[in-house]
Design a protein around this motif. Structure first.
Motif, PDB file in Angstrom:
ATOM      1  N   ALA A 351      -1.589   0.497   0.527  1.00 34.94           N
ATOM      2  CA  ALA A 351      -1.002  -0.826   0.317  1.00 34.94           C
ATOM      3  C   ALA A 351      -1.646  -1.450  -0.910  1.00 34.94           C
ATOM      4  O   ALA A 351      -2.794  -1.140  -1.252  1.00 34.94           O
ATOM      5  CB  ALA A 351      -1.211  -1.721   1.535  1.00 34.94           C
ATOM      6  N   PHE A 352      -0.886  -2.309  -1.591  1.00 34.17           N
ATOM      7  CA  PHE A 352      -1.488  -3.102  -2.660  1.00 34.17           C
ATOM      8  C   PHE A 352      -0.826  -4.473  -2.700  1.00 34.17           C
ATOM      9  O   PHE A 352       0.308  -4.664  -2.218  1.00 34.17           O
ATOM     10  CB  PHE A 352      -1.410  -2.401  -4.030  1.00 34.17           C
ATOM     11  N   ALA A 353      -1.552  -5.431  -3.265  1.00 33.30           N
ATOM     12  CA  ALA A 353      -1.067  -6.801  -3.431  1.00 33.30           C
ATOM     13  C   ALA A 353      -1.566  -7.317  -4.770  1.00 33.30           C
ATOM     14  O   ALA A 353      -2.713  -7.064  -5.154  1.00 33.30           O
ATOM     15  CB  ALA A 353      -1.553  -7.697  -2.293  1.00 33.30           C
ATOM     16  N   VAL A 354      -0.698  -8.044  -5.478  1.00 35.80           N
ATOM     17  CA  VAL A 354      -1.032  -8.590  -6.791  1.00 35.80           C
ATOM     18  C   VAL A 354      -0.540 -10.028  -6.859  1.00 35.80           C
ATOM     19  O   VAL A 354       0.600 -10.321  -6.465  1.00 35.80           O
ATOM     20  CB  VAL A 354      -0.391  -7.774  -7.932  1.00 35.80           C
ATOM     21  N   GLN A 355      -1.387 -10.924  -7.358  1.00 29.93           N
ATOM     22  CA  GLN A 355      -1.015 -12.333  -7.528  1.00 29.93           C
ATOM     23  C   GLN A 355      -1.153 -12.708  -8.999  1.00 29.93           C
ATOM     24  O   GLN A 355      -2.227 -12.597  -9.583  1.00 29.93           O
ATOM     25  CB  GLN A 355      -1.905 -13.238  -6.681  1.00 29.93           C
ATOM     26  N   GLU A 356      -0.050 -13.144  -9.582  1.00 32.28           N
ATOM     27  CA  GLU A 356      -0.092 -13.637 -10.950  1.00 32.28           C
ATOM     28  C   GLU A 356      -0.625 -15.061 -10.990  1.00 32.28           C
ATOM     29  O   GLU A 356      -0.654 -15.772  -9.970  1.00 32.28           O
ATOM     30  CB  GLU A 356       1.310 -13.607 -11.571  1.00 32.28           C
ATOM     31  N   ASP A 357      -1.028 -15.482 -12.179  1.00 33.62           N
ATOM     32  CA  ASP A 357      -1.401 -16.875 -12.401  1.00 33.62           C
ATOM     33  C   ASP A 357      -0.202 -17.766 -12.074  1.00 33.62           C
ATOM     34  O   ASP A 357       0.935 -17.450 -12.428  1.00 33.62           O
ATOM     35  CB  ASP A 357      -1.816 -17.054 -13.860  1.00 33.62           C
ATOM     36  N   SER A 358      -0.453 -18.875 -11.395  1.00 31.60           N
ATOM     37  CA  SER A 358       0.652 -19.739 -10.968  1.00 31.60           C
ATOM     38  C   SER A 358       1.305 -20.474 -12.129  1.00 31.60           C
ATOM     39  O   SER A 358       2.438 -20.950 -12.001  1.00 31.60           O
ATOM     40  CB  SER A 358       0.160 -20.755  -9.932  1.00 31.60           C
ATOM     41  N   LEU A 359       0.628 -20.568 -13.282  1.00 32.71           N
ATOM     42  CA  LEU A 359       1.126 -21.291 -14.457  1.00 32.71           C
ATOM     43  C   LEU A 359       1.297 -22.778 -14.134  1.00 32.71           C
ATOM     44  O   LEU A 359       1.215 -23.197 -12.981  1.00 32.71           O
ATOM     45  CB  LEU A 359       2.446 -20.695 -14.963  1.00 32.71           C
ATOM     46  N   SER A 361       3.939 -24.505 -14.138  1.00 37.12           N
ATOM     47  CA  SER A 361       5.173 -24.779 -13.399  1.00 37.12           C
ATOM     48  C   SER A 361       5.160 -24.200 -11.990  1.00 37.12           C
ATOM     49  O   SER A 361       6.120 -24.405 -11.237  1.00 37.12           O
ATOM     50  CB  SER A 361       6.365 -24.206 -14.161  1.00 37.12           C
ATOM     51  N   GLY A 362       4.108 -23.445 -11.621  1.00 39.09           N
ATOM     52  CA  GLY A 362       4.085 -22.798 -10.313  1.00 39.09           C
ATOM     53  C   GLY A 362       4.986 -21.584 -10.220  1.00 39.09           C
ATOM     54  O   GLY A 362       5.366 -21.174  -9.127  1.00 39.09           O
ATOM     55  N   ALA A 363       5.321 -20.975 -11.387  1.00 40.92           N
ATOM     56  CA  ALA A 363       6.290 -19.873 -11.400  1.00 40.92           C
ATOM     57  C   ALA A 363       5.641 -18.503 -11.300  1.00 40.92           C
ATOM     58  O   ALA A 363       6.341 -17.496 -11.434  1.00 40.92           O
ATOM     59  CB  ALA A 363       7.125 -19.949 -12.675  1.00 40.92           C
ATOM     60  N   GLY A 364       4.335 -18.415 -11.082  1.00 40.59           N
ATOM     61  CA  GLY A 364       3.682 -17.113 -10.977  1.00 40.59           C
ATOM     62  C   GLY A 364       4.196 -16.314  -9.795  1.00 40.59           C
ATOM     63  O   GLY A 364       4.435 -16.850  -8.707  1.00 40.59           O
ATOM     64  N   LYS A 365       4.336 -15.018  -9.969  1.00 40.35           N
ATOM     65  CA  LYS A 365       4.923 -14.150  -8.949  1.00 40.35           C
ATOM     66  C   LYS A 365       3.826 -13.474  -8.115  1.00 40.35           C
ATOM     67  O   LYS A 365       2.678 -13.365  -8.541  1.00 40.35           O
ATOM     68  CB  LYS A 365       5.807 -13.093  -9.615  1.00 40.35           C
ATOM     69  N   ALA A 366       4.221 -12.994  -6.953  1.00 42.39           N
ATOM     70  CA  ALA A 366       3.343 -12.206  -6.086  1.00 42.39           C
ATOM     71  C   ALA A 366       4.066 -10.918  -5.711  1.00 42.39           C
ATOM     72  O   ALA A 366       5.275 -10.929  -5.440  1.00 42.39           O
ATOM     73  CB  ALA A 366       2.959 -12.988  -4.834  1.00 42.39           C
ATOM     74  N   PHE A 367       3.318  -9.819  -5.686  1.00 44.04           N
ATOM     75  CA  PHE A 367       3.893  -8.503  -5.424  1.00 44.04           C
ATOM     76  C   PHE A 367       3.113  -7.818  -4.305  1.00 44.04           C
ATOM     77  O   PHE A 367       1.876  -7.837  -4.299  1.00 44.04           O
ATOM     78  CB  PHE A 367       3.832  -7.634  -6.687  1.00 44.04           C
ATOM     79  N   TYR A 368       3.842  -7.168  -3.404  1.00 45.25           N
ATOM     80  CA  TYR A 368       3.228  -6.466  -2.282  1.00 45.25           C
ATOM     81  C   TYR A 368       3.939  -5.129  -2.081  1.00 45.25           C
ATOM     82  O   TYR A 368       5.151  -5.018  -2.288  1.00 45.25           O
ATOM     83  CB  TYR A 368       3.330  -7.282  -0.987  1.00 45.25           C
ATOM     84  N   ALA A 369       3.170  -4.108  -1.665  1.00 48.80           N
ATOM     85  CA  ALA A 369       3.751  -2.811  -1.330  1.00 48.80           C
ATOM     86  C   ALA A 369       2.917  -2.166  -0.242  1.00 48.80           C
ATOM     87  O   ALA A 369       1.686  -2.299  -0.221  1.00 48.80           O
ATOM     88  CB  ALA A 369       3.818  -1.909  -2.554  1.00 48.80           C
ATOM     89  N   ALA A 370       3.592  -1.460   0.663  1.00 49.97           N
ATOM     90  CA  ALA A 370       2.918  -0.715   1.728  1.00 49.97           C
ATOM     91  C   ALA A 370       3.601   0.634   1.865  1.00 49.97           C
ATOM     92  O   ALA A 370       4.837   0.723   1.771  1.00 49.97           O
ATOM     93  CB  ALA A 370       2.972  -1.483   3.045  1.00 49.97           C
ATOM     94  N   ARG A 371       2.798   1.671   2.090  1.00 52.84           N
ATOM     95  CA  ARG A 371       3.324   3.031   2.108  1.00 52.84           C
ATOM     96  C   ARG A 371       2.668   3.828   3.218  1.00 52.84           C
ATOM     97  O   ARG A 371       1.455   3.717   3.458  1.00 52.84           O
ATOM     98  CB  ARG A 371       3.027   3.703   0.765  1.00 52.84           C
ATOM     99  N   THR A 372       3.458   4.639   3.926  1.00 56.31           N
ATOM    100  CA  THR A 372       2.932   5.590   4.884  1.00 56.31           C
ATOM    101  C   THR A 372       3.713   6.885   4.758  1.00 56.31           C
ATOM    102  O   THR A 372       4.931   6.872   4.525  1.00 56.31           O
ATOM    103  CB  THR A 372       3.004   5.056   6.325  1.00 56.31           C
ATOM    104  N   THR A 373       3.013   8.024   4.850  1.00 58.66           N
ATOM    105  CA  THR A 373       3.674   9.319   4.788  1.00 58.66           C
ATOM    106  C   THR A 373       3.090  10.241   5.851  1.00 58.66           C
ATOM    107  O   THR A 373       1.934  10.104   6.263  1.00 58.66           O
ATOM    108  CB  THR A 373       3.497   9.994   3.408  1.00 58.66           C
ATOM    109  N   TRP A 374       3.917  11.179   6.282  1.00 63.67           N
ATOM    110  CA  TRP A 374       3.495  12.246   7.195  1.00 63.67           C
ATOM    111  C   TRP A 374       3.809  13.570   6.527  1.00 63.67           C
ATOM    112  O   TRP A 374       4.853  13.722   5.884  1.00 63.67           O
ATOM    113  CB  TRP A 374       4.224  12.139   8.525  1.00 63.67           C
ATOM    114  N   ARG A 375       2.920  14.543   6.667  1.00 65.79           N
ATOM    115  CA  ARG A 375       3.095  15.802   5.951  1.00 65.79           C
ATOM    116  C   ARG A 375       2.592  16.974   6.768  1.00 65.79           C
ATOM    117  O   ARG A 375       1.582  16.877   7.467  1.00 65.79           O
ATOM    118  CB  ARG A 375       2.338  15.753   4.614  1.00 65.79           C
ATOM    119  N   ASN A 376       3.322  18.107   6.671  1.00 61.74           N
ATOM    120  CA  ASN A 376       2.772  19.389   7.089  1.00 61.74           C
ATOM    121  C   ASN A 376       2.918  20.360   5.921  1.00 61.74           C
ATOM    122  O   ASN A 376       3.098  19.924   4.778  1.00 61.74           O
ATOM    123  CB  ASN A 376       3.423  19.909   8.376  1.00 61.74           C
ATOM    124  N   GLN A 377       2.887  21.650   6.168  1.00 64.09           N
ATOM    125  CA  GLN A 377       2.839  22.601   5.060  1.00 64.09           C
ATOM    126  C   GLN A 377       4.063  22.499   4.160  1.00 64.09           C
ATOM    127  O   GLN A 377       3.954  22.608   2.935  1.00 64.09           O
ATOM    128  CB  GLN A 377       2.703  24.030   5.591  1.00 64.09           C
TER     129      GLN A 377
END
Length: 767
Positions: A351-359, A361-377
């Protein structure tokens, strides 16, 4: 010429026989210098058999190279002895991740030993390096930069390369056997520049679906020790046009409690001010896709990758810190970012999260991502969720992707099913800045969309494969808040094939055919114009290469010309391209191309390319790449439902000088300019999906001139440790109406009256 010779005199008349040695690990006797004179090398595991993988004869050779490899508590050591005599090899330095025009070695390492991912490390005879991350989808992320060491050494009959890859350089989950040790995949390649041949310790090439499965295994004891690293930076800038200076500081902190776990924290992370993008003139409705070299956004991202077709990406990190939604800033500062990854024996999460400067005007963006995987051979399946909050647009964007992958020695199959959900909040404040109010007035209603991607390939033989690709983005699918796509409302079904042979014709080493047949439509049932692409490549015995490309574009609807214009019919058209690339050996090499394109309704364009490379010294490279294109019938949209055809001339050049002033001091010059003259021929209105001439429309002719220049000094302190001094200068001028000024004076004016005049000094150091 005098400038080049002055640089050569600074670097000295001779080139060192080996890269500077560095002690590895506290109290260790290992020195990375390519000499293999430490006792540990005498007990190393050896590989003596190399297979020719390009061209794919798979013939076995005992006289190409010898590999020795071992591991200790610090990491993996790989030593390669390349049996190339002094007169049969080429030595050349390159800046990091630049084109390697020399004999070189590739090291591909699957640290987990299960084919879930791999990393590519390369070094030329001459000391130039490249590195990249290889995803489970067998794509290569060249933006990844790792922390590793390499050295080389020369004799008259052979040359060597010595690699040290620390355990801490990547995150991975190793499977512990009963004896407490683990198996990792290590594959080695030698690129023979003179013949354009590749030899490897396994008979598969990187393009084969079973490459991971066929990697030779090394049994090692992986230490379960914790590791941390901090990478602070300081940047000073002076804007000569604005007459102001600024400073910026921040750091990346990496903590690894174990090899399979990593926590990364970035405070005010570095945006990479010392790297400039390529100059691109893009008048289509498709956004230009740029890469990202910021350290935080290039590490451990292979875990978050999913199937990509037609350049589509569910995570495109250049969205983060890009232009602000209120239009006040071309680059938005990032306050903080955090990422966590955990790789288990079967399940991986991240998972990751990023917060931009709010500027203001308060227009700064926020980004989030989460990932899960399952694997065999052979199988992998997972979920990827992303969220983007854009208060400047009162917009929230969510995506959810389920992807799966199967790999065997002959089959590979990948799918990705995605859903996007765009929601707008109700406007509750009447005192918003005018810029934000204007943006909000353009907002669309809430929407939900679906995307489906699928790709499969069957490898009949090492030289013959067939594949299929399916892409569908419905009209409401939108992943552009954090991802990238060329367009939505798009269906593309393609059949692909590749066949290579080594004909018994004197002078020809390999003949390769590639074919892509495509059918495209949109959700309204319109059959779109689609390209049928055939490419023939001849590899000659002397290392030269010739390509012939034929493209037939079927007649069909054009529904994406820009400004949300209605669709109209395009006739079928042909395109032909002939390319010759000289052998890469020698002081002067070149490539030339000729291309003829039918374009627009009944136009014809002619394109000429000439690329020159001069290697005056083993430490210096000069590139001068030129393109000229002229023709009539070029169609672009001017506004909603109005298009123009142009008689146009485009000239662009790219000039680079790169090399070493001293062993640790690099110099780079990158000068780009482009000149486009477009003279209006005919203007049409699109009415009821028909083109109707509009003789009363105003002349839409224009000229576009652009110039960018960068001078860069880099003093190498170590891996991820550098001092930079960079000067950027450039400008652009768009003038409506018939072209009035010759291109050379226009470029000179841009240099004398630039739109950018910026000095940057930067220090970063890895502790």
């Amino acid at each position: 010429m005098s400038f080049v010779m002055a640089l050569l005199s600074l670097s000295g008349a001779s080139v060192a026989d080996s890269a500077p040695g560095q002690l590895v690990g506290p109290g260790q006797a290992m020195v990375i210098d390519g000499r293999f004179d430490e006792a540990a090398w005498q007990q190393a595991e050896q590989f003596n058999t190399f297979y020719q993988v390009v061209p794919a004869s798979r013939s076995a050779h005992q006289d190409k190279a010898q590999v020795r490899t071992f591991a200790n508590a610090d990491g993996i050591y790989v030593g390669i002895t390349n049996f190339q005599a002094k007169g049969a090899r080429q030595k050349q330095y390159n800046l990091q991740d630049a084109f390697m025009q020399a004999d070189f070695n590739n090291i591909i390492v699957d640290f987990a030993g299960d084919g879930s991912a791999a990393y590519l490390f390369s070094m030329t005879l001459g000391g130039g390096i490249q590195d990249s991350a290889m995803t489970p989808q067998l794509t290569i992320d060249e933006d990844w930069d790792g922390i590793w060491q390499v050295g080389h050494f020369e004799t008259d009959t052979y040359w060597t390369s010595e690699f040290f890859l620390p355990w801490s350089s990547v995150s991975f989950r190793h499977r512990v056997q009963a004896d407490g040790r683990s198996q990792i995949g290590v594959s080695v390649q030698l690129y023979d520049l003179a013949k354009n041949h590749v030899y490897g310790t396994q008979p598969q090439s990187l393009s084969h679906s079973d490459f991971y499965l066929g990697m030779p295994k090394l049994t090692v004891a992986v230490p379960a020790t914790a590791h941390w690293q901090i990478l602070p930076y300081l940047t000073l800038q002076h804007d000569a046009l604005a007459g102001r200076s600024s400073s910026n500081a921040g750091f990346d902190l990496i903590y690894k409690p174990a090899p399979h776990q990593q926590l990364s924290l970035a405070v005010n992370p570095d945006f990479g001010q010392v790297d400039s993008d390529e100059l691109v003139l893009n008048y289509s409705s498709v956004e230009t896709l740029y890469t990202d070299k910021r350290p935080f956004f290039t590490q451990d991202l292979s875990l978050f990758s999913t199937l990509s077709l037609q350049d589509s990406l569910m995570i495109h990190t250049r969205r983060i810190g890009a232009g602000s939604d209120d239009g006040s800033s071309f680059i938005t500062p990032i306050d903080a970012a955090v990422r966590l990854t955990h790789q288990g024996e079967a399940f991986n999460v991240g998972a990751f999260a990023v917060q931009e400067d709010s500027l203001d005007s308060g227009a700064g963006k926020a980004f989030y991502a989460a990932r899960t995987t399952w694997r065999n051979q052979h199988w992998q399946s997972g979920l990827l969720a992303t969220r983007t909050e854009r208060p400047g647009l009162q917009r929230e964007a969510d995506t959810l992707t389920w992807d799966s992958q199967y790999q065997s020695s002959t089959w590979s199959w990948q799918t990705a099913l995605s859903r996007s959900d765009i929601q707008y909040s109700e406007l509750q404040h009447s005192d918003l800045p005018q810029a934000r109010a204007g943006l909000l007035s353009q907002q669309r209603p809430d929407s939900q969309g679906i995307a489906l991607l699928a790709a499969g390939k069957y490898q009949f033989t090492p030289r013959f494969d067939l594949g299929v690709e399916l892409l569908r983005f419905d009209d409401n699918f939108d992943n552009n808040d954090l991802g990238y796509m060329q367009r939505n409302n798009w269906r593309d079904l393609a059949l692909l094939g590749s066949y290579a042979t080594s004909p018994e014709i004197k002078g020809i080493s390999r003949l390769k055919h590639k074919l892509r047949l495509s059918y495209q439509s949109d959700d309204d049932g319109l059959k779109l114009a689609a390209k049928q692409d055939y490419l023939m490549t001849l590899l000659l015995d002397n290392g030269a290469q010739t390509e012939l490309q034929l493209v037939y574009q079927t007649g069909g609807w054009q529904d994406n010309i820009g400004y949300q214009s209605d669709a109209f019919l395009l006739p079928a058209s042909w395109s032909q391209r002939l390319l010759y690339i000289s052998p890469y050996v020698g002081e002067l090499t070149w490539a030339a191309s000729l291309q003829l394109d039918e374009q627009g309704l009944n136009g014809l364009a002619r394109q000429f390319g000439l690329d020159l490379t001069w290697l005056p010294h083993a430490n210096w490279t000069l590139n001068f790449n030129n393109l000229y294109r002229e023709g009539d019938g070029w169609l672009i949209a001017n506004k909603l439902n109005q298009i123009s055809s142009y008689d146009s001339d485009l000239f662009s050049s790219n000039f680079k000088i790169a090399g070493l002033l001293t062993d640790q001091l690099e110099f780079g010059l990158h000068l780009q300019w482009a000149v486009l003259d477009a003279r209006s021929e005919q203007i049409w209105q699109i009415r009821q999906r028909q083109l109707q001439a509009d003789p009363a429309a105003n002349d839409s002719s224009f000229e576009d001139r652009r110039l960018t220049a960068q001078f860069k000094l880099r003093y190498k302190l170590g891996a991820y440790s550098d001092i930079y001094l960079v000067y950027n200068r450039g400008g652009e001028l768009f003038t409506p109406g018939q072209p009035q000024q010759a291109w050379l004076p226009a470029i000179a004016d841009l240099w004398q009256s630039p739109g950018q005049n910026l000095w940057t000094a930067k220090v970063r150091y890895a502790f």
